[in-house]
Structures are given as C-alpha cells and as structure tokens.
Motif scaffolding. Structure first.
Motif, PDB file in Angstrom:
ATOM      1  N   ASP A   6       0.813  -1.213   0.000  1.00  0.00           N
ATOM      2  CA  ASP A   6       0.000   0.000   0.000  1.00  0.00           C
ATOM      3  C   ASP A   6       0.852   1.271   0.000  1.00  0.00           C
ATOM      4  N   VAL A   7       2.150   1.163   0.241  1.00  0.00           N
ATOM      5  CA  VAL A   7       3.032   2.335   0.197  1.00  0.00           C
ATOM      6  C   VAL A   7       3.286   2.669  -1.267  1.00  0.00           C
ATOM      7  N   ARG A   8       2.834   3.823  -1.691  1.00  0.00           N
ATOM      8  CA  ARG A   8       2.940   4.219  -3.097  1.00  0.00           C
ATOM      9  C   ARG A   8       3.877   5.405  -3.305  1.00  0.00           C
ATOM     10  N   ALA A   9       4.114   6.187  -2.268  1.00  0.00           N
ATOM     11  CA  ALA A   9       4.984   7.364  -2.394  1.00  0.00           C
ATOM     12  C   ALA A   9       5.712   7.577  -1.075  1.00  0.00           C
ATOM     13  N   ILE A  10       6.938   8.047  -1.175  1.00  0.00           N
ATOM     14  CA  ILE A  10       7.742   8.367   0.001  1.00  0.00           C
ATOM     15  C   ILE A  10       8.221   9.797  -0.168  1.00  0.00           C
ATOM     16  N   PHE A  11       8.008  10.608   0.832  1.00  0.00           N
ATOM     17  CA  PHE A  11       8.442  12.001   0.804  1.00  0.00           C
ATOM     18  C   PHE A  11       9.578  12.165   1.802  1.00  0.00           C
ATOM     19  N   VAL A  12      10.661  12.783   1.363  1.00  0.00           N
ATOM     20  CA  VAL A  12      11.827  12.989   2.202  1.00  0.00           C
ATOM     21  C   VAL A  12      12.030  14.487   2.346  1.00  0.00           C
ATOM     22  N   SER A  13      12.112  14.948   3.578  1.00  0.00           N
ATOM     23  CA  SER A  13      12.335  16.374   3.797  1.00  0.00           C
ATOM     24  C   SER A  13      13.409  16.563   4.859  1.00  0.00           C
ATOM     25  N   GLY A  14      13.965  17.738   4.882  1.00  0.00           N
ATOM     26  CA  GLY A  14      14.993  18.062   5.858  1.00  0.00           C
ATOM     27  C   GLY A  14      15.704  19.334   5.447  1.00  0.00           C
ATOM     28  N   PRO A  15      16.555  19.822   6.329  1.00  0.00           N
ATOM     29  CA  PRO A  15      17.271  21.064   6.028  1.00  0.00           C
ATOM     30  C   PRO A  15      18.309  20.875   4.930  1.00  0.00           C
ATOM     31  N   THR A  16      18.817  21.954   4.425  1.00  0.00           N
ATOM     32  CA  THR A  16      19.844  21.961   3.406  1.00  0.00           C
ATOM     33  C   THR A  16      21.047  21.147   3.867  1.00  0.00           C
ATOM     34  N   SER A  17      21.595  20.368   2.954  1.00  0.00           N
ATOM     35  CA  SER A  17      22.806  19.567   3.195  1.00  0.00           C
ATOM     36  C   SER A  17      22.637  18.524   4.298  1.00  0.00           C
ATOM     37  N   SER A  18      21.426  18.020   4.472  1.00  0.00           N
ATOM     38  CA  SER A  18      21.200  17.025   5.529  1.00  0.00           C
ATOM     39  C   SER A  18      21.256  15.591   5.011  1.00  0.00           C
ATOM     40  N   GLY A  19      21.466  15.413   3.694  1.00  0.00           N
ATOM     41  CA  GLY A  19      21.602  14.076   3.143  1.00  0.00           C
ATOM     42  C   GLY A  19      20.362  13.531   2.461  1.00  0.00           C
ATOM     43  N   LYS A  20      19.418  14.406   2.149  1.00  0.00           N
ATOM     44  CA  LYS A  20      18.168  13.950   1.521  1.00  0.00           C
ATOM     45  C   LYS A  20      18.419  13.278   0.174  1.00  0.00           C
ATOM     46  N   THR A  21      19.220  13.885  -0.671  1.00  0.00           N
ATOM     47  CA  THR A  21      19.475  13.333  -2.001  1.00  0.00           C
ATOM     48  C   THR A  21      20.264  12.029  -1.889  1.00  0.00           C
ATOM     49  N   THR A  22      21.267  11.992  -1.051  1.00  0.00           N
ATOM     50  CA  THR A  22      22.047  10.772  -0.850  1.00  0.00           C
ATOM     51  C   THR A  22      21.153   9.654  -0.352  1.00  0.00           C
ATOM     52  N   PHE A  23      20.340   9.937   0.666  1.00  0.00           N
ATOM     53  CA  PHE A  23      19.428   8.930   1.198  1.00  0.00           C
ATOM     54  C   PHE A  23      18.462   8.454   0.124  1.00  0.00           C
ATOM     55  N   THR A  24      17.870   9.391  -0.604  1.00  0.00           N
ATOM     56  CA  THR A  24      16.873   9.041  -1.617  1.00  0.00           C
ATOM     57  C   THR A  24      17.493   8.215  -2.730  1.00  0.00           C
ATOM     58  N   ASP A  25      18.679   8.586  -3.184  1.00  0.00           N
ATOM     59  CA  ASP A  25      19.354   7.812  -4.230  1.00  0.00           C
ATOM     60  C   ASP A  25      19.631   6.381  -3.769  1.00  0.00           C
ATOM     61  N   ARG A  26      20.061   6.235  -2.539  1.00  0.00           N
ATOM     62  CA  ARG A  26      20.340   4.891  -2.017  1.00  0.00           C
ATOM     63  C   ARG A  26      19.056   4.102  -1.797  1.00  0.00           C
ATOM     64  N   LEU A  27      18.011   4.778  -1.377  1.00  0.00           N
ATOM     65  CA  LEU A  27      16.719   4.111  -1.198  1.00  0.00           C
ATOM     66  C   LEU A  27      16.183   3.631  -2.547  1.00  0.00           C
ATOM     67  N   VAL A  28      16.233   4.486  -3.552  1.00  0.00           N
ATOM     68  CA  VAL A  28      15.776   4.111  -4.897  1.00  0.00           C
ATOM     69  C   VAL A  28      16.590   2.928  -5.411  1.00  0.00           C
TER      70      VAL A  28
END
Length: 90
Positions: free
Chosen positions: A51-73
């Motif tokens: 049932d999980v269809r979308a994941i939203f990642v938020s956080g302050p600048t330079s907190s690792g959102k893109t790195t985390f998201t790339d690794r999660l994908v």
C-alpha cells in the motif's frame, strides 16, 4: 522530528581528539554502515507493504536527503520495485 536541543555538534578536530586520528576512519565506516542498514530496513518495509505508493523525504539543506533518496531508490530497484527520485528543488 528530532529534537535539536539533544544534538551535539562536533568539529573534525573534536572527533580526532575524542577518537584519535586512527579511530576516525573506523568511526566514519561504522556510521556509513549504520546509514546503509537503516536505508535497507526502510526499503524492505516499503517492499513488504504494497500500500506504500509514495515516500516524501524532507529536511534542512545539506542534511543528506538526495544521498538517502538515491540509495533508497537503488535498494528498491534491487528488490524489484519500480522507483524514481523526483526532486522538487528545481
């Protein structure tokens, strides 16, 4: 949300003083390993809950959102899920 008043801010010099320059590399390796393990657990949860269809990642600048998201994908793709990273910054 993490309580910022509970965080400790350390400089590289503080870490070297606490860990010694020979232990700093090991500390970084353990932190990276923990990060990857947490990412894998999140991906496993997503795969096991259809049932999980979308994941939203938020956080302050330079907190690792893109790195985390790339690794999660990447992990989701490895597990056979269709996954895309969509940046809302641009």
């Amino acid at each position: 949300m993490a309580a910022l008043e509970n965080k400790v801010i350390l400089s590289l010099e503080d870490l070297e003083e606490q860990l010694g320059s020979t232990k700093l590399d090991l500390f970084a390796q353990k932190a990276e390993s923990s990060f990857l393990e947490s990412t894998e657990k999140i991906a496993d949860y997503i795969v096991s809950h259809r049932d999980v269809r979308a994941i939203f990642v938020s956080g302050p600048t330079s907190s690792g959102k893109t790195t985390f998201t790339d690794r999660l994908v990447s992990r989701l793709l490895d597990l056979g899920k269709t996954a895309y990273r969509m940046s809302l910054d641009d």
